[in-house]
Design an enzyme around this catalytic site. Structure first.
Site, short mmCIF file in Angstrom:
data_model
loop_
_atom_site.label_atom_id
_atom_site.label_comp_id
_atom_site.label_asym_id
_atom_site.label_seq_id
_atom_site.Cartn_x
_atom_site.Cartn_y
_atom_site.Cartn_z
N CYS A 47 -3.01 -0.72 -1.80
CA CYS A 47 -3.16 -1.48 -0.56
C CYS A 47 -4.10 -0.70 0.35
CB CYS A 47 -1.79 -1.67 0.08
SG CYS A 47 -1.82 -2.35 1.74
N HIS A 48 -4.78 -1.40 1.25
CA HIS A 48 -5.70 -0.69 2.15
C HIS A 48 -4.97 0.29 3.07
CE1 HIS A 48 -8.60 -3.53 0.59
NE2 HIS A 48 -9.48 -2.63 0.95
N THR A 49 -3.68 0.09 3.23
CA THR A 49 -2.92 1.05 4.07
C THR A 49 -2.79 2.40 3.35
OG1 THR A 49 -1.78 -0.83 5.03
CG2 THR A 49 -0.79 1.33 5.40
N HIS A 69 2.86 1.90 -2.12
CA HIS A 69 4.01 1.17 -1.56
C HIS A 69 4.07 -0.28 -2.00
CE1 HIS A 69 0.68 0.39 1.20
NE2 HIS A 69 1.29 -0.73 1.51
N GLU A 70 3.25 -0.68 -3.00
CA GLU A 70 3.25 -2.09 -3.44
C GLU A 70 3.51 -2.07 -4.94
OE1 GLU A 70 0.25 -4.72 -1.43
OE2 GLU A 70 -0.26 -5.32 -3.45
N CYS A 99 18.93 -2.47 6.44
CA CYS A 99 20.28 -1.92 6.21
C CYS A 99 21.37 -2.93 6.55
CB CYS A 99 20.47 -0.64 7.01
SG CYS A 99 20.73 -0.89 8.78
N CYS A 102 22.10 -1.76 11.43
CA CYS A 102 21.57 -1.09 12.62
C CYS A 102 21.29 -2.13 13.72
CB CYS A 102 20.30 -0.30 12.27
SG CYS A 102 18.84 -1.33 12.02
N CYS A 105 18.54 -4.58 12.67
CA CYS A 105 18.95 -5.55 11.67
C CYS A 105 19.92 -6.57 12.25
CB CYS A 105 19.60 -4.85 10.47
SG CYS A 105 18.41 -4.01 9.41
N CYS A 113 13.81 -2.18 10.65
CA CYS A 113 15.13 -1.58 10.47
C CYS A 113 15.04 -0.13 10.94
CB CYS A 113 15.53 -1.64 9.00
SG CYS A 113 16.99 -0.66 8.59
N ARG A 117 13.94 4.92 9.13
CA ARG A 117 12.53 4.99 9.56
C ARG A 117 12.13 6.40 10.03
NH1 ARG A 117 8.09 5.41 10.03
NH2 ARG A 117 6.43 4.00 10.71
N CYS A 177 3.99 -5.89 -0.61
CA CYS A 177 3.29 -5.71 0.67
C CYS A 177 2.34 -6.85 1.04
CB CYS A 177 2.55 -4.37 0.72
SG CYS A 177 1.78 -4.10 2.32
N ARG A 371 -6.81 -7.19 -5.29
CA ARG A 371 -5.82 -6.17 -5.64
C ARG A 371 -6.09 -5.60 -7.03
NH1 ARG A 371 -4.67 -5.38 -0.83
NH2 ARG A 371 -2.53 -5.34 -0.07
N1 LIG Z 1 0.90 -5.42 9.26
C1 LIG Z 1 1.24 -5.25 8.01
O1 LIG Z 1 2.43 -5.30 7.67
C2 LIG Z 1 0.21 -5.00 6.98
C3 LIG Z 1 -1.08 -4.71 7.33
N2 LIG Z 1 -2.03 -4.49 6.38
C4 LIG Z 1 -3.38 -4.23 6.86
O2 LIG Z 1 -4.09 -5.46 6.80
C5 LIG Z 1 -5.49 -5.22 6.75
C6 LIG Z 1 -6.14 -6.07 5.69
O3 LIG Z 1 -5.74 -5.68 4.41
P1 LIG Z 1 -6.53 -6.24 3.12
O4 LIG Z 1 -6.63 -7.72 3.17
O5 LIG Z 1 -5.90 -5.62 1.95
O6 LIG Z 1 -7.97 -5.61 3.41
P2 LIG Z 1 -9.42 -5.94 2.85
O7 LIG Z 1 -10.25 -4.75 3.17
O8 LIG Z 1 -9.35 -6.41 1.46
O9 LIG Z 1 -9.91 -7.17 3.73
C7 LIG Z 1 -10.53 -7.04 4.94
C8 LIG Z 1 -11.66 -8.09 5.03
O10 LIG Z 1 -12.21 -8.02 6.32
C9 LIG Z 1 -13.62 -8.17 6.24
N3 LIG Z 1 -14.21 -7.57 7.44
C10 LIG Z 1 -14.42 -6.26 7.71
N4 LIG Z 1 -14.92 -6.10 8.95
C11 LIG Z 1 -15.04 -7.35 9.47
C12 LIG Z 1 -15.48 -7.86 10.73
N5 LIG Z 1 -15.91 -7.03 11.69
N6 LIG Z 1 -15.43 -9.18 10.93
C13 LIG Z 1 -15.00 -10.03 9.96
N7 LIG Z 1 -14.57 -9.61 8.75
C14 LIG Z 1 -14.58 -8.29 8.52
C15 LIG Z 1 -13.99 -7.50 4.94
O11 LIG Z 1 -15.23 -7.98 4.43
C16 LIG Z 1 -12.80 -7.88 4.05
O12 LIG Z 1 -13.06 -9.10 3.37
C17 LIG Z 1 -5.62 -3.71 6.55
O13 LIG Z 1 -5.86 -3.13 7.81
C18 LIG Z 1 -4.24 -3.31 6.05
O14 LIG Z 1 -3.97 -1.95 6.33
C19 LIG Z 1 -1.76 -4.61 5.05
C20 LIG Z 1 -0.51 -4.91 4.65
C21 LIG Z 1 0.60 -5.04 5.57
N1 LIG Z 2 1.79 5.09 10.13
C1 LIG Z 2 0.92 4.08 10.58
C2 LIG Z 2 1.65 2.76 10.60
C3 LIG Z 2 0.84 1.73 9.97
C4 LIG Z 2 1.52 0.38 10.01
O1 LIG Z 2 1.46 -0.29 11.01
N2 LIG Z 2 2.13 -0.02 8.92
C5 LIG Z 2 2.62 -1.36 8.77
C6 LIG Z 2 2.63 -1.69 7.37
S1 LIG Z 2 1.05 -1.63 6.68
C7 LIG Z 2 1.32 -1.91 5.09
O2 LIG Z 2 0.45 -1.91 4.31
C8 LIG Z 2 4.05 -1.53 9.26
O3 LIG Z 2 4.81 -2.31 8.73
N3 LIG Z 2 4.41 -0.88 10.30
C9 LIG Z 2 5.75 -0.90 10.80
C10 LIG Z 2 6.44 0.40 10.51
O4 LIG Z 2 7.65 0.50 10.72
O5 LIG Z 2 5.75 1.32 10.04
C11 LIG Z 2 0.36 4.39 11.96
O6 LIG Z 2 1.03 5.09 12.70
O7 LIG Z 2 -0.75 3.91 12.23
ZN LIG Z 3 0.39 -2.41 2.22
ZN LIG Z 4 18.74 -1.73 9.74
#
Ligand SMILES: NC(=O)C1=CN([C@@H]2O[C@H](COP(=O)(O)OP(=O)(O)OC[C@H]3O[C@@H](n4cnc5c(N)ncnc54)[C@H](O)[C@@H]3O)[C@@H](O)[C@H]2O)C=CC1
Ligand SMILES: N[C@@H](CCC(=O)N[C@@H](CSC=O)C(=O)NCC(=O)O)C(=O)O
Ligand SMILES: [Zn+2]
Ligand SMILES: [Zn+2]
Length: 378
Positions: A47-49, A69-70, A99, A102, A105, A113, A117, A177, A371
């Site tokens: 994952c990009h994270t 993590h995926e 859990c 907490c 949850c 949760c 953490r 993820c 992916r």
């Molecule tokens: N909040 C959460 O729970 C999660 C967050 N993430 C985050 O989500 C984000 C995306 O993940 P992926 O889809 O795997 O990444 P990815 O890198 O595959 O996709 C990002 C896309 O954005 C485009 N892009 C880059 N700069 C741009 C701009 N200025 N304007 C328009 N498009 C632009 C790229 O060409 C690419 O197609 C990452 O930051 C990742 O860390 C990922 C999983 C969970």
């Molecule tokens: N440690 C990072 C936190 C990055 C972040 O926001 N993670 C996401 C998941 S991204 C998955 O690919 C998230 O779920 N955050 C909630 C959490 O509890 O971590 C930073 O500090 O930037």
């Molecule tokens: Zn992820």
């Molecule tokens: Zn919990």
């Protein structure tokens, strides 16, 4: 040979330092303690994270560590007091724990949760605040409570979801993820209604899953925005109906979108991790009700900004972690949904092995890659 209660020596990709190639090492994985589960990881995706933390820009990044993590795997053994999974169960490790006890949850208001953490954020297990990974006695930190770039990992029992053994682990590992994050951002966080106009910034896995979720929710228009026009053809398969490349416009992208949509979109999603784009995503929302959801992870030190007037006039700014899904309760249902309807296979563009993990990370910067799934035992 029974491994229960024994230290297991296996292969893992170790990040010794930020930005330095991962090294495949023989790692010792200690048995699970009370409330812990040792999992044989069969498949993991990148994952990009993972790349973000590896880059050194994550304030929680600790080295040396085992990233990842995926993933999906099979329980090898469980520690004292673990009742919800047993050896042989098929599981998905969940970086967002659940859990059910907490304050978070019990609130019913969040999928976050609080139970483990504090430990997972500093790369250790809660029981003794130590790592279960070591190399010749030197501790190696855990990551996100999952560390799936190892053939065996130890997770907290609240961080593992038991799934239907019929599901192919080489596919459903993605449900750890990126795909749930995009789907849930639409279904749980924004709660997109039929007929809505949706803008998706970034057409990687997460953005495409947002599009898939928006299509399923009955959105009337799904506008995909990406600086790489090659992304557009594939995005149609996931439900994107219109495309905009900001590089092809003189005006700010938010203005372009407002003009195209009679005042702005109902919902927007930032799936990149770029704080300027987060601003544009908010400001392309319709006055009075438009909601923007931040999904992308921005690096340490980055901050978002906009004129407060944007919020005074009714736009809403939100964020989502794991798409708002409660992991242990809802990941098994997502697996069931995969067996019937939701796309997962379509996000897998490459299959490789653990030995090729550095090449796999290189591929992630290639526009064709969504992916990469690693087979951990080939
Ligand atoms: N909040 C959460 O729970 C999660 C967050 N993430 C985050 O989500 C984000 C995306 O993940 P992926 O889809 O795997 O990444 P990815 O890198 O595959 O996709 C990002 C896309 O954005 C485009 N892009 C880059 N700069 C741009 C701009 N200025 N304007 C328009 N498009 C632009 C790229 O060409 C690419 O197609 C990452 O930051 C990742 O860390 C990922 C999983 C969970
Ligand atoms: N440690 C990072 C936190 C990055 C972040 O926001 N993670 C996401 C998941 S991204 C998955 O690919 C998230 O779920 N955050 C909630 C959490 O509890 O971590 C930073 O500090 O930037
Ligand atoms: Zn992820
Ligand atoms: Zn919990």
């Amino acid at each position: 040979m029974a491994t229960q209660g024994q230290v297991i020596t296996c292969k893992a990709a170790v990040a010794w330092e930020p930005n330095k190639p991962l090294v495949i090492e023989d790692v010792q994985v200690a048995p699970p303690q009370a409330g812990e589960v040792r999992v044989k990881v069969l498949y993991t995706a990148l994952c990009h994270t993972d790349a973000y933390t590896w880059s050194g820009k994550d304030p929680e990044g600790l080295f040396p560590c085992v990233l990842g993590h995926e993933a999906a795997g099979i329980v090898e053994s469980v520690g004292e007091g673990v009742t919800e999974v047993k050896a042989g169960d098929h599981v998905i490790p969940c970086y967002q724990a659940e859990c059910r006890e907490c304050k978070f949850c019990k609130s019913g208001k969040t999928n976050l949760c609080g139970k483990v953490r504090a430990a997972t954020g500093v790369g250790v297990m809660m029981n003794d605040r130590k790592s279960r990974f070591s190399i010749n006695g030197k501790p190696i930190y855990h990551f996100m409570g999952t560390s799936t770039f190892s053939q065996y990992t130890v997770v907290h029992d609240v961080s593992v979801a038991k799934i239907d053994p019929v599901a192919p682990l080489e596919k459903v590992c993605l449900l750890g993820c990126g795909v749930p994050t995009g789907l849930g951002a639409v279904w749980n966080t924004a709660k997109v209604e039929p007929g809505s106009i949706v803008a998706v910034f970034g057409l990687g896995t997460v953005g495409l899953a947002v599009a898939e979720g928006a299509k399923a929710a009955g959105a009337s228009r799904i506008i995909g925005i990406d600086i790489d026009s090659k992304k557009f053809d594939r995005a149609k398969i996931f439900g994107v109906t219109e495309f905009i490349n900001p590089k092809e416009h003189e005006k700010p992208i938010q203005q372009v979108i407002v003009d195209l949509t009679d005042g702005g979109v109902d919902y927007s999603f930032e799936c990149i991790g770029n704080v300027s784009v987060m601003r544009a995503a908010l400001e392309c929302c319709h006055k009075g009700w438009g909601t923007s959801v931040i999904v992308g992870v921005a690096a340490s030190g980055q901050e978002i900004s906009t004129r407060p007037f944007q919020l005074v006039t009714g736009r809403v700014w939100k964020g989502t972690a794991f798409g708002g899904f409660k992991s242990r309760s809802q990941v098994p249902s997502l697996v069931d949904k995969y067996l019937k309807e939701i796309k997962v296979d379509e996000y897998i563009t490459h299959n490789m092995t653990l030995a090729d993990i550095n090449k796999a990370f290189d591929l992630m910067h290639d526009g064709d890659c969504l992916r990469v799934v690693l087979n951990m035992f080939v």
